[in-house]
Design an enzyme around this catalytic site. Structure first.
Site, PDB file in Angstrom:
ATOM      1  N   LYS A  51       1.128  -1.115  -0.096  1.00 33.29           N
ATOM      2  CA  LYS A  51      -0.175  -0.032  -0.042  1.00 33.29           C
ATOM      3  C   LYS A  51       0.730   1.133   0.014  1.00 33.29           C
ATOM      4  O   LYS A  51       1.429   1.647   1.022  1.00 33.29           O
ATOM      5  CB  LYS A  51      -1.027  -0.008   1.455  1.00 33.29           C
ATOM      6  CG  LYS A  51      -2.450   0.695   1.010  1.00 33.29           C
ATOM      7  CD  LYS A  51      -2.253   2.146   0.624  1.00 33.29           C
ATOM      8  CE  LYS A  51      -1.952   2.904   1.837  1.00 33.29           C
ATOM      9  NZ  LYS A  51      -1.980   4.616   1.477  1.00 33.29           N
ATOM     10  N   SER A  56       4.171   7.728  10.123  1.00 32.06           N
ATOM     11  CA  SER A  56       4.232   8.494  11.242  1.00 32.06           C
ATOM     12  C   SER A  56       3.782   7.604  12.513  1.00 32.06           C
ATOM     13  O   SER A  56       3.021   6.724  12.556  1.00 32.06           O
ATOM     14  CB  SER A  56       3.382   9.815  11.224  1.00 32.06           C
ATOM     15  OG  SER A  56       1.681   9.072  11.108  1.00 32.06           O
ATOM     16  N   GLU A  96       8.067   1.212  11.974  1.00 30.96           N
ATOM     17  CA  GLU A  96       9.276   1.966  11.823  1.00 30.96           C
ATOM     18  C   GLU A  96       8.503   3.507  11.676  1.00 30.96           C
ATOM     19  O   GLU A  96       7.882   4.176  10.720  1.00 30.96           O
ATOM     20  CB  GLU A  96       9.874   1.915  10.478  1.00 30.96           C
ATOM     21  CG  GLU A  96      10.695   0.562  10.008  1.00 30.96           C
ATOM     22  CD  GLU A  96      11.887   0.554  10.970  1.00 30.96           C
ATOM     23  OE1 GLU A  96      12.339   1.410  11.506  1.00 30.96           O
ATOM     24  OE2 GLU A  96      12.454  -0.722  11.099  1.00 30.96           O
ATOM     25  N   CYS A 155      13.239  10.259   7.821  1.00 32.19           N
ATOM     26  CA  CYS A 155      12.775   9.941   9.136  1.00 32.19           C
ATOM     27  C   CYS A 155      14.068  10.098  10.274  1.00 32.19           C
ATOM     28  O   CYS A 155      13.651  10.522  11.384  1.00 32.19           O
ATOM     29  CB  CYS A 155      12.309   8.330   9.401  1.00 32.19           C
ATOM     30  SG  CYS A 155      13.458   7.385   8.325  1.00 32.19           S
ATOM     31  N   GLU A 197       8.354  16.327  15.449  1.00 29.96           N
ATOM     32  CA  GLU A 197       8.996  16.177  14.138  1.00 29.96           C
ATOM     33  C   GLU A 197       8.322  17.111  13.398  1.00 29.96           C
ATOM     34  O   GLU A 197       6.923  17.159  13.268  1.00 29.96           O
ATOM     35  CB  GLU A 197       8.736  14.599  13.774  1.00 29.96           C
ATOM     36  CG  GLU A 197       9.221  14.282  12.509  1.00 29.96           C
ATOM     37  CD  GLU A 197       8.763  12.785  12.202  1.00 29.96           C
ATOM     38  OE1 GLU A 197       7.876  12.383  12.252  1.00 29.96           O
ATOM     39  OE2 GLU A 197       9.756  12.047  11.640  1.00 29.96           O
TER      40      GLU A 197
HETATM   41  P1  NAD Z   1       1.730   8.364   7.401  1.00 26.79           P
HETATM   42  O1  NAD Z   1       1.690   7.772   8.702  1.00 26.79           O
HETATM   43  O2  NAD Z   1       0.513   9.860   7.128  1.00 26.79           O
HETATM   44  O3  NAD Z   1       1.357   7.422   6.434  1.00 26.79           O
HETATM   45  C1  NAD Z   1       2.359   6.474   6.076  1.00 26.79           C
HETATM   46  C2  NAD Z   1       1.447   5.406   5.486  1.00 26.79           C
HETATM   47  O4  NAD Z   1       0.224   5.023   6.102  1.00 26.79           O
HETATM   48  C3  NAD Z   1       0.838   5.757   4.045  1.00 26.79           C
HETATM   49  O5  NAD Z   1       0.813   4.653   3.221  1.00 26.79           O
HETATM   50  C4  NAD Z   1      -0.647   6.357   4.333  1.00 26.79           C
HETATM   51  O6  NAD Z   1      -1.565   6.162   3.389  1.00 26.79           O
HETATM   52  C5  NAD Z   1      -0.835   5.224   5.767  1.00 26.79           C
HETATM   53  N1  NAD Z   1      -1.815   5.782   6.313  1.00 26.79           N
HETATM   54  C6  NAD Z   1      -2.248   6.876   7.078  1.00 26.79           C
HETATM   55  N2  NAD Z   1      -3.235   7.293   7.832  1.00 26.79           N
HETATM   56  C7  NAD Z   1      -3.654   5.867   7.798  1.00 26.79           C
HETATM   57  C8  NAD Z   1      -4.720   5.263   8.563  1.00 26.79           C
HETATM   58  N3  NAD Z   1      -5.567   6.072   9.384  1.00 26.79           N
HETATM   59  N4  NAD Z   1      -5.014   4.036   8.645  1.00 26.79           N
HETATM   60  C9  NAD Z   1      -4.095   3.270   8.003  1.00 26.79           C
HETATM   61  N5  NAD Z   1      -3.089   3.552   7.097  1.00 26.79           N
HETATM   62  C10 NAD Z   1      -2.684   4.867   7.070  1.00 26.79           C
HETATM   63  O7  NAD Z   1       3.188   9.105   7.303  1.00 26.79           O
HETATM   64  P2  NAD Z   1       3.684  10.007   6.047  1.00 26.79           P
HETATM   65  O8  NAD Z   1       3.131  11.290   6.269  1.00 26.79           O
HETATM   66  O9  NAD Z   1       3.469   9.289   4.697  1.00 26.79           O
HETATM   67  O10 NAD Z   1       5.170   9.720   6.271  1.00 26.79           O
HETATM   68  C11 NAD Z   1       6.068  10.619   7.198  1.00 26.79           C
HETATM   69  C12 NAD Z   1       6.187   9.943   8.422  1.00 26.79           C
HETATM   70  O11 NAD Z   1       7.017   8.657   7.944  1.00 26.79           O
HETATM   71  C13 NAD Z   1       7.047  10.586   9.252  1.00 26.79           C
HETATM   72  O12 NAD Z   1       6.660  10.587  10.564  1.00 26.79           O
HETATM   73  C14 NAD Z   1       8.445   9.817   9.064  1.00 26.79           C
HETATM   74  O13 NAD Z   1       9.304   9.935  10.184  1.00 26.79           O
HETATM   75  C15 NAD Z   1       8.098   8.523   9.128  1.00 26.79           C
HETATM   76  N6  NAD Z   1       9.080   7.544   8.386  1.00 26.79           N
HETATM   77  C16 NAD Z   1       9.698   6.712   9.408  1.00 26.79           C
HETATM   78  C17 NAD Z   1      10.646   6.084   8.556  1.00 26.79           C
HETATM   79  C18 NAD Z   1      11.524   4.902   9.283  1.00 26.79           C
HETATM   80  O14 NAD Z   1      12.269   4.217   8.928  1.00 26.79           O
HETATM   81  N7  NAD Z   1      11.330   5.077  11.151  1.00 26.79           N
HETATM   82  C19 NAD Z   1      11.062   6.061   7.080  1.00 26.79           C
HETATM   83  C20 NAD Z   1      10.457   7.170   6.521  1.00 26.79           C
HETATM   84  C21 NAD Z   1       9.361   7.888   6.933  1.00 26.79           C
END
Ligand code: NAD
Length: 499
Positions: A191, A245, A267, A302, A401
């Site tokens: 996804k 996130s 992650e 991240c 963040e």
């Molecule tokens: P996000 O949590 O908004 O989205 C991540 C994924 O989750 C997307 O595919 C999104 O569609 C899905 N998602 C969002 N809301 C959801 C819900 N209610 N139910 C199920 N799935 C849902 O994060 P983002 O804005 O895409 O990415 C940024 C975040 O990712 C930052 O917090 C960053 O630190 C983190 N990140 C972490 C790592 C790591 O390895 N630790 C790497 C890259 C990014």
């Protein structure tokens, strides 16, 4: 590659055929209800494609297809050597199509084409090749039982793994999960993030060309709250491998508890400290690393070194060096190979980061450089590299963040002070440390509450080492052989030899 200039990439972008359909059960398809989401380029606000907005019915079809394939053994039942051959083919196809895939990443989420080509694509291809090469070299175990028994400990694939990934390194984040999950014999549903689904959609065709059978690899683009949630709650998904996130990570734990107790690997976010002692062996190098740690990929990283702690005596001189280097990282056209900093993923992200900058100012942090939107006339979403000098830990710039090009710098006095400040966060992903004192480096590496510690460098790594965090940065590790543990179960078989 060096002959590729901005004009080349713009021409290629203009003629690129961009697919937006889901990939389920070995075929591209629309969402069952025909719903779509627009994919918009943050470079200039231009619409790139309509992307299938998958809903629960599409997710269910993908899960059923993945389960059927798993039970049929068309992938799970292959010898590891056979899975290896096909995954190596996929790695080769990614390499062969790296220009197109890099262009999709840049158009879709705004990163500089130079970085997509030099980093995202090689890392992605290497990841598939590495797990392919690993999987036929791993042995199971026999326990040291007494003479009357033989106890084997064997690894078994889980079944259906759903990988839910963010938009900042779309192909690479997916590869860190999809490659080990497939290598271990699972069926996988990817996804992608709604902000950047195009490369994942293209990847599905390459996986099929590589010989990965229908149902074994599916791509369900769509909104997180819809498609992501449907995967999280599905009773026949065995595992969620999530990057994103912390707030969404917590939701996946709830989905699991409210459905089938599927395992969830997280992650999540970070607010990583970068600590520079006055005995730093190379201040110029450290200053460059401090700037790149937060301004690479527009700060949408991240492990971004978003909190910079500099020892009192060198603070002023060091911060001048950081600012001087950062001044050379102004945002530009991501399709120009000379550009080092591209566009924010979308308007919402840009506005959110600008709001955080405004809040930081209002709280009294002192703006050293940047702070504004850039290149507004392009119709795209750009932010200047921004540095604040913060007086204390209470600033939201230090605590939250931001996921943008915003650095919060502070002074510290001693080792204890540095550790207290660095560990004062709900996150624990990365931490950087510059010192010429070997004992101090070891001492502090142990005391830092982080999954990754870098000494005299920042964000260095390799597919051979684990990646992940502690505290609210999540748990479980991507990369390295340890990642395979997330996608397999251990079975104990106790055979009595007494009969
Ligand atoms: P996000 O949590 O908004 O989205 C991540 C994924 O989750 C997307 O595919 C999104 O569609 C899905 N998602 C969002 N809301 C959801 C819900 N209610 N139910 C199920 N799935 C849902 O994060 P983002 O804005 O895409 O990415 C940024 C975040 O990712 C930052 O917090 C960053 O630190 C983190 N990140 C972490 C790592 C790591 O390895 N630790 C790497 C890259 C990014």
């Amino acid at each position: 590659m060096s002959a590729r200039n901005a004009a080349y990439w713009r021409d290629r972008a203009a003629s690129l055929a961009i697919g937006g359909q889901a990939y389920i059960d070995g075929a591209y398809c629309d969402a069952a209800d025909g719903a779509t989401l627009p994919a918009t380029s943050p470079i200039d606000g231009r619409k790139l494609a309509d992307v299938a907005a998958c809903g629960p019915a599409d997710v269910d079809r993908a899960v059923q297809s993945a389960r059927r394939a798993f039970e049929a053994g068309v992938w799970s039942g292959l010898a590891p050597r056979q899975r290896k051959e096909r995954l190596l083919r996929l790695a080769a196809l990614i390499e062969a199509n790296q220009e197109e895939l890099a262009l999709l990443e840049t158009l879709d989420m705004g990163k500089p084409i130079r970085d997509a080509l030099a980093f995202d694509l090689p890392e992605t291809a290497r990841c598939y090749a590495w797990y392919a090469e690993a999987i036929d070299k791993i042995y199971d175990e026999i326990a040291p039982t007494g003479p009357d028994a033989l106890a084997t400990i064997t690894r078994e694939a889980l079944g259906v793994v759903a990988a839910v990934v963010p938009w900042n390194y779309p192909l690479m984040m997916a590869a860190w999960k999809v490659a080990p999950a497939l290598a271990a014999g699972n069926s996988v549903i990817l996804k992608p993030a709604e902000q950047a689904s195009l490369s994942a959609i293209r990847l599905a065709a390459l996986a099929s060309e590589a010989g990965i059978p229908p149902g074994v690899f599916n791509v369900v683009p769509g909104l997180g709250a819809v498609a992501g949630q449907a995967l999280g709650r599905h009773p026949d998904v065995d595992c969620i491998a999530f990057t994103g996130s912390t707030a969404t990570g917590k939701r996946f734990m709830e989905y699991s508890g409210q459905s089938n107790l599927k395992r969830v690997w997280l992650e999540c976010g970070g607010k990583s400290p970068h600590i520079v002692f006055d005995d730093c062996p190379d201040l110029d190098r450290a200053a460059q690393a401090a700037a790149l740690a937060i301004f690479s990929n527009q700060g949408e990283v991240c492990i971004a070194g978003s909190r910079l702690y500099v020892q009192d005596g060198i603070y002023d001189a060091f911060m001048e060096k950081v600012a001087a280097f950062a001044a050379g990282l102004q945002p530009g056209d991501p399709l120009d190979p000379a550009t080092a900093m591209g566009a924010m993923v979308d308007e919402r992200q840009m506005r959110g980061v600008l709001d955080r900058i405004a809040a930081g100012k209002a709280e009294g942090a002192s703006l050293r450089m940047g702070g504004g939107q850039a290149l507004a006339a392009t119709g795209g979403y750009y932010i200047e590299p921004t540095i604040f000098d913060c007086a204390g830990q209470d600033s939201s710039l230090v605590r939250e963040e931001i996921f943008g090009p915003v650095l919060a710098a502070q002074r510290f006095s001693s080792e204890d002070d540095a550790i207290r400040l660095a560990n004062d966060s709900v996150y624990g992903l990365g931490a950087g440390l510059w010192t010429a004192n070997l004992s101090r480096a070891h001492r502090l590496s142990r005391r830092l509450r982080a999954g990754l510690v870098w000494v005299n460098c920042y964000a260095d790594g390799d597919i051979s080492v684990p990646f992940g965090g502690v505290k609210q940065s999540g748990f479980g590790r991507d990369k390295s052989l340890h990642a395979l543990d997330k996608y397999s179960d251990l079975k104990t078989t106790w055979i009595s030899l007494a009969v």
